[in-house]
Design a protein around this motif. Structure first.
Motif, PDB file in Angstrom:
ATOM      1  N   SER A  18      10.983  -2.552  -4.240  1.00  0.00           N
ATOM      2  CA  SER A  18      10.027  -2.232  -3.246  1.00  0.00           C
ATOM      3  C   SER A  18       9.345  -2.391  -2.025  1.00  0.00           C
ATOM      4  O   SER A  18       9.105  -2.457  -1.371  1.00  0.00           O
ATOM      5  N   ARG A 175       3.081   8.807  -5.979  1.00  0.00           N
ATOM      6  CA  ARG A 175       1.859   8.141  -5.227  1.00  0.00           C
ATOM      7  C   ARG A 175       1.250   7.495  -4.821  1.00  0.00           C
ATOM      8  O   ARG A 175       1.122   6.659  -3.248  1.00  0.00           O
ATOM      9  N   GLU A 178       3.159   5.009  -2.554  1.00  0.00           N
ATOM     10  CA  GLU A 178       3.214   5.116  -1.603  1.00  0.00           C
ATOM     11  C   GLU A 178       1.904   4.073  -0.608  1.00  0.00           C
ATOM     12  O   GLU A 178       2.357   3.242   0.355  1.00  0.00           O
ATOM     13  N   HIS A 181       2.933  -0.054  -0.963  1.00  0.00           N
ATOM     14  CA  HIS A 181       3.845  -0.597   0.447  1.00  0.00           C
ATOM     15  C   HIS A 181       2.916  -0.953   1.032  1.00  0.00           C
ATOM     16  O   HIS A 181       3.232  -1.632   1.939  1.00  0.00           O
ATOM     17  N   GLN A 182       1.921  -0.011   1.466  1.00  0.00           N
ATOM     18  CA  GLN A 182       0.989  -0.456   2.412  1.00  0.00           C
ATOM     19  C   GLN A 182      -0.195  -1.336   2.423  1.00  0.00           C
ATOM     20  O   GLN A 182      -0.393  -2.271   3.139  1.00  0.00           O
TER      21      GLN A 182
END
Ligand code: GRF
Length: 210
Positions: A18, A175, A178, A181-182
């Motif tokens: 991912s 959490r 997320e 991925h930033q």
């Protein structure tokens, strides 16, 4: 940014990929300073391999089991794939092999990793379970340069998330993922643009008088 000026990046994976996907997506932007030219997996069954192929990225499988205990032979095969694609920067993204000091040295300053914790806390595996057990109020993710010690290289970017009383390992992991991925695409941008660098030996003073 002209395609030819972009840094050529390989993403090394072992699993679902991912973070790899986040990097591939970010690199689609015209002004992004890096292009993903190769995804390498050490496991034939890594989900990320199929995801990379779907995205039209070249993939390679360097199956560590084919090399027995010979880590250096595995890494030579890895290096051949990286050289064939003229890779400038290596991004480890859930790559579950320990690398030898020789390989780490060769890629020093040009290899980065994402770790699902706020380093230096919770190096190694099972970070979310250990964060819950420790009762921390903040957890998060870190992108760092890879150096000899595991999860020890200089930090490029970190981002924290709150730990909630109701959290399970899975909810906390989601959490953190997320923010992974930033920050991974942001950190790769900094490295590709030369704005984040591996600190050199103290004696190399840039621009100093002779
Ligand atoms: C991520 O949590 C990453 O921080 C860790 O391994 C996991 C890989 O997930 N190193 P994915 O393969 O990127 O989805």
């Amino acid at each position: 940014m002209r395609q030819s000026l972009k840094k050529r990046v390989a993403v090394l994976i072992s699993g679902r990929g991912s973070n790899m996907t986040a990097l591939i997506e970010a690199a689609k932007a015209k002004d992004y300073p890096a292009e993903i030219v190769l995804v390498v997996s050490n496991r034939p069954d890594a989900l990320g391999l199929a995801r990379a192929r779907q995205a039209g990225i070249a993939t390679a499988l360097v199956d560590h089991t084919a090399f027995g205990k010979d880590r250096e032979a595995f890494e030579r095969a890895l290096d051949m794939e990286l050289e064939a694609k003229r890779v400038d920067i290596v991004c480890l993204a859930g790559f579950m092999r320990l690398l030898t000091p020789g390989f780490v040295d060769r890629w020093s300053g040009r290899m980065i990793n994402i770790h699902p914790a706020l380093l230096p806390r919770f190096k190694g595996l099972d970070t979310h379970r250990r964060a819950l057990q420790a009762g921390v109020e903040e957890h998060g993710a870190t992108v760092h340069f890879v150096s000899a010690g595991m999860d020890e290289g200089p930090v490029i970017l970190q981002k924290s998330v709150p730990v909630l009383g109701s959290d399970t390992e899975a909810s906390l992991a989601a959490r953190v993922l997320e923010v992974e991925h930033q920050i991974y695409p942001q950190a790769l941008r900094l490295v590709a643009e030369g704005r984040a660098r591996m600190p050199g030996p103290a004696s190399t003073v840039r621009g100093g008088a002779q």
